[in-house]
Design a protein around this motif. Sequence first.
Motif, PDB file in Angstrom:
ATOM      1  N   LEU A  81     -30.612 -42.982 -17.199  1.00  0.00           N
ATOM      2  CA  LEU A  81     -31.323 -41.874 -16.554  1.00  0.00           C
ATOM      3  C   LEU A  81     -32.461 -42.379 -15.674  1.00  0.00           C
ATOM      4  CD1 LEU A  81     -31.375 -39.400 -19.563  1.00  0.00           C
ATOM      5  CD2 LEU A  81     -29.898 -39.315 -17.563  1.00  0.00           C
ATOM      6  N   GLN A  82     -33.161 -43.411 -16.151  1.00  0.00           N
ATOM      7  CA  GLN A  82     -34.237 -43.973 -15.331  1.00  0.00           C
ATOM      8  C   GLN A  82     -33.672 -44.528 -14.031  1.00  0.00           C
ATOM      9  OE1 GLN A  82     -37.827 -44.198 -16.347  1.00  0.00           O
ATOM     10  NE2 GLN A  82     -37.685 -44.212 -14.105  1.00  0.00           N
ATOM     11  N   ALA A  83     -32.534 -45.200 -14.129  1.00  0.00           N
ATOM     12  CA  ALA A  83     -31.907 -45.760 -12.935  1.00  0.00           C
ATOM     13  C   ALA A  83     -31.500 -44.664 -11.966  1.00  0.00           C
ATOM     14  CB  ALA A  83     -30.684 -46.587 -13.341  1.00  0.00           C
ATOM     15  N   MET A  84     -30.979 -43.564 -12.453  1.00  0.00           N
ATOM     16  CA  MET A  84     -30.549 -42.471 -11.585  1.00  0.00           C
ATOM     17  C   MET A  84     -31.737 -41.796 -10.901  1.00  0.00           C
ATOM     18  SD  MET A  84     -27.468 -40.783 -13.850  1.00  0.00           S
ATOM     19  CE  MET A  84     -27.134 -39.547 -12.593  1.00  0.00           C
ATOM     20  N   VAL A  85     -32.779 -41.556 -11.652  1.00  0.00           N
ATOM     21  CA  VAL A  85     -33.972 -40.922 -11.062  1.00  0.00           C
ATOM     22  C   VAL A  85     -34.592 -41.839 -10.016  1.00  0.00           C
ATOM     23  CG1 VAL A  85     -36.320 -40.150 -11.563  1.00  0.00           C
ATOM     24  CG2 VAL A  85     -34.437 -39.467 -13.068  1.00  0.00           C
ATOM     25  N   ASP A  86     -34.723 -43.123 -10.347  1.00  0.00           N
ATOM     26  CA  ASP A  86     -35.325 -44.071  -9.399  1.00  0.00           C
ATOM     27  C   ASP A  86     -34.476 -44.227  -8.143  1.00  0.00           C
ATOM     28  OD1 ASP A  86     -37.357 -44.454 -11.199  1.00  0.00           O
ATOM     29  OD2 ASP A  86     -36.636 -46.392 -11.923  1.00  0.00           O
ATOM     30  N   ALA A  87     -33.153 -44.049  -8.293  1.00  0.00           N
ATOM     31  CA  ALA A  87     -32.263 -44.221  -7.152  1.00  0.00           C
ATOM     32  C   ALA A  87     -32.222 -43.000  -6.241  1.00  0.00           C
ATOM     33  CB  ALA A  87     -30.852 -44.537  -7.647  1.00  0.00           C
ATOM     34  N   GLY A  88     -32.904 -41.937  -6.617  1.00  0.00           N
ATOM     35  CA  GLY A  88     -32.981 -40.771  -5.749  1.00  0.00           C
ATOM     36  C   GLY A  88     -31.955 -39.696  -6.041  1.00  0.00           C
ATOM     37  N   TRP A  89     -31.542 -39.594  -7.279  1.00  0.00           N
ATOM     38  CA  TRP A  89     -30.615 -38.530  -7.671  1.00  0.00           C
ATOM     39  C   TRP A  89     -31.377 -37.436  -8.411  1.00  0.00           C
ATOM     40  CZ3 TRP A  89     -25.578 -38.440  -6.180  1.00  0.00           C
ATOM     41  CH2 TRP A  89     -24.988 -39.641  -5.780  1.00  0.00           C
ATOM     42  N   ARG A  90     -30.929 -36.208  -8.236  1.00  0.00           N
ATOM     43  CA  ARG A  90     -31.422 -35.113  -9.061  1.00  0.00           C
ATOM     44  C   ARG A  90     -30.240 -34.542  -9.826  1.00  0.00           C
ATOM     45  NH1 ARG A  90     -30.489 -30.057  -6.718  1.00  0.00           N
ATOM     46  NH2 ARG A  90     -29.615 -30.173  -4.614  1.00  0.00           N
ATOM     47  N   VAL A  91     -30.412 -34.344 -11.095  1.00  0.00           N
ATOM     48  CA  VAL A  91     -29.350 -33.835 -11.956  1.00  0.00           C
ATOM     49  C   VAL A  91     -29.272 -32.325 -11.815  1.00  0.00           C
ATOM     50  CG1 VAL A  91     -28.535 -33.645 -14.337  1.00  0.00           C
ATOM     51  CG2 VAL A  91     -29.644 -35.748 -13.569  1.00  0.00           C
ATOM     52  N   THR A  92     -28.055 -31.812 -11.602  1.00  0.00           N
ATOM     53  CA  THR A  92     -27.872 -30.375 -11.427  1.00  0.00           C
ATOM     54  C   THR A  92     -26.954 -29.756 -12.475  1.00  0.00           C
ATOM     55  OG1 THR A  92     -26.024 -30.724  -9.885  1.00  0.00           O
ATOM     56  CG2 THR A  92     -28.235 -30.565  -8.940  1.00  0.00           C
TER      57      THR A  92
END
Length: 1017
Positions: A671-682
């Motif tokens: 999750l940290q990697a996804m947030v740092d990479a510029g993704w938002r979870v929908t």
Amino acid sequence: MNAAANYPKRLIEVDLPIRRISTHARREKSIRHGHISTLHIWWARRPLAACRAVILAALWPDPADPHCPPAFREEVRRRMLAWARDCIAKTSPESYRRLMTIRNNPAVLDDPVELRKVLLDFIADFANWDNSTDQDYLETSRALVRTAHEALGGEPGTRPLVVDPFAGGGSIPLEALRVGADAFASDLNPVAVLLNKVVLEYIPRYGQQLADEVRRWGNWIKEQAERELAEFYPRDPDGATPIAYLWARTILSEAPGQGEVPVEVPLMRSLWLAKKPGRYWALRWVRDGRGQVQTETVEVTYADGTTRLVRRPLLEIFEPVSAAEVEEGTVKRGSATCPVTGYTTPVKSVREQLKKRRGGAADARLFCVVTTRPGQQGRFYRLPTDRDLDAVRKAAEELERRQRQHRGALSLVPDEPTPMGGGSGAGRAFSQRNYGMDQFGDLFNPRQALALTTLARLVQRAGEQWALEHEKGLATAVQTCLALALDKQADSNSSLCSWRSTSQDIGHTFGRQALPMMWDFVEGNILSGATRDWLNAVEGSLKALESLDPKIEIGKSEKASASIHPLPNDVAAGFITDPPYYDAVPYADLSDFFIVWLRRTVGNRHAELLRDSLAPKDDECIVDEIKSKDKVYFESTIGRAMAEGRRILSPNGIGVVVFAHKSTAGWEALLQAMVDAGWRVTGSWPIDTEMGTRLRARDSAALASSVHLVCRPRENPDGSLRIDEIGDWRDVLNELPKRVHEWLPRLAEEGIVGADAIFACLGPALEVFSRYSRVEKASGEPVTLREYLEHVWAAVAREALSTIFTGADATGFEEDARLTAMWLWTLSAGRANSNGNSVAEETDDEEGDNGKAVSVGFVLEYDAARKIAQGLGAHLEKLAHVVQVKGETARLLRVTERTRYLFGKDQAQATTAKPKKKKTQISLFAELEEVEEEADWGVKAAPKPGTTVLDRVHQAMILFASGRAEALKRFLVEEGAGNDARFWRLAQALSALYPPGTDEKRWVDGILARKKGLGLF
């Protein structure tokens, strides 16, 4: 303002029929005919049903969204009207009812919400394996995918591109092609790349011609192999055909006083040969009139060329009437017991002896031959004869002769090093080096190695001969498919394969995601015409080749790192991937088993792909302490991959990331990697993809579901990352419990509970957090994801507790009761298919850690347990009388382990005391009898009620279990324990939470059954 607000939501961001999809995904696990899994093994392969459903729901916009293109909405209406008219008989009962309503009243589809529902029904039905090749489902799904793509801005006549940078076994890209999208699959692993080339490129390009040629050349190889190898697999004089040879590795007994000729101990897990109901076959020791095991003195030649006289215990085959007639095996948890002397050689010595002999496969003892007989059904068992032993000796000599003459760049028998094992996580998968199997050739006995090297040479020759006369591309495809068939042969014909006495067939090297030690093993006859022979391996591949729709488009498979993706910016409509699960599966090390053979079969066709001797591991995205890859490495590597995924995805595209891991560390890293990479979870959807009967599912928090995280790029319209949206910490904390409160009941309706539900809540929770560039406190201090996740766990724990104690205020219970209830609820995932009994978890080499048994009980990862406790206002360090913490795990104590704490004077011993072995049903606990005397209360008297409600319920359960009916009555009525309404509410909750079949479940139900009779209401 959200830059993507003008993009319509996709179906997967709104709803998904997860229960129905999960049903089809679970069923698919048992399908073996025509499934791509029969082409070649891949570890943690996603079910096609789940992939197909998720891809369609991700590519189709929600018809009820205000921004849904009218063209798509209209096409859905037209297609579903036709579906209701022409295809209603192909649908499930749920879909049938809705379609009948549409059929009778087409105006129903004027409502966009009804359009959404009928699309979700279609997706659920198409997930059914039986519909996966139905032309009506295929044509309809492809038409809607094409319409959606063009309506969302795609070039007319093109298809949406789905990209999977962790393609693995190819489930996601295959299903993308099946539903009418383009697919680009990449992976670092050569085995994965070859699998995807066959599925995405060769099958769509060559179709039935490929299958025909694979069948033709597979038979040619069989004929050639028979000429070379028939003498090493002789038929019986009576016409019976040996199909399998059962071997046991051996050690020399270390019993004192044996004299100069020691006893050879065969290492055998069991003496059973066939355990089929109605027909038993087993081995037993030949004994004299005094009951002593008889031996014969034989000269054994070891793998290093040395010889020695040994006394070999004699065996005979018999048909037992009952299971009680069959003795136990000689090896247990790595220690070997000699049937002659009774002496047990410890595991350390067993390892040392086998290590000197490179695993002991080359000089193992052949103890049984399995045959089939003409005109008779079933399997037959006999002892080995001189003809069998002579064939084995000749095979070893022939292999040695061929090795001396071999002049190739690669060794004839693979000499590449096997993986290093040890440590935790991925390293646990490899124990073979503990026994001297340092090279891959050590995993095979001489005849197995002779057979496989012969097949490898013939596969390469078949490709060369085809290429001389025909198109080179098809020659490469045929040779590659035959090479994959040889991999299947190696998987079922190594010394790590077991004879499965229940089904009477040959197991696989990779029955688990490991290279485990196998004390006794089975060797298949590759020319037998029966289970696991060469043509069986070829036919398995053919079923996969012929199962795909001939109209499927051609995809693309490349070797590439997910963190340096070869595609340009903004080209993908979907970034859908199943990345490695932290430390769960060591893909590269496992695949080396196959790479060493692929280099010898298709190395000439895929020279660049198979250039290195083993799979690349430096950039593999896993946690593996043996390779110094920790959480930081995983987070940074997966972070680069996620950033690349956002780069190649179009601004209005959608991402789906599949993850299934039971550790909080693994989830936090992803999750940290996804947030740092510029993704938002929908969105977030758990789909049941695992078998509840698997060993790790029992009494541990192993997930039954894979969580599909739906995400969008947090970008501006020009593709740049948004960095100026600041969220207020107070607003986020205020919204979090509302989202969890909405989500958990929905999950419960779909049958998602326990650990699955906890991790599935991470998606909705991340929707709140990841919509912002960053979240700040009032002081301006940024909030880290780790800090936020602590609050997420607390919110989930509180909400779950409110569902456990339905209609009751959970705050009325002390922290031990709240924690116990939440703990058992967390472990409830996947329990429907489990027997619920606590078991010791099997280890890779069939030993406990250092030869010791593993603790039993209800186990959670320590960090998960700590966070659950914090969320409930409890602290593990203060609950040592309920929870035992050991290393990275925490274990809820069994009720019996709390006996002395609950009844005795010495509470300090509570966490270390162990229940005595039960003798009879009436006197279950000798320990309880001891504490009765210490505390001065007897069978008819009653103990004083415990401090907390949980203590009192556990006291009552132990009294019931030990048959103290009178003491139980006094405890509940006269001592007043049963007058507290909380006692019965907790007992009712525990009855629902304890696994079916456990003693705890039976005991608490017994208490509840006595309530009315005691006049307690």
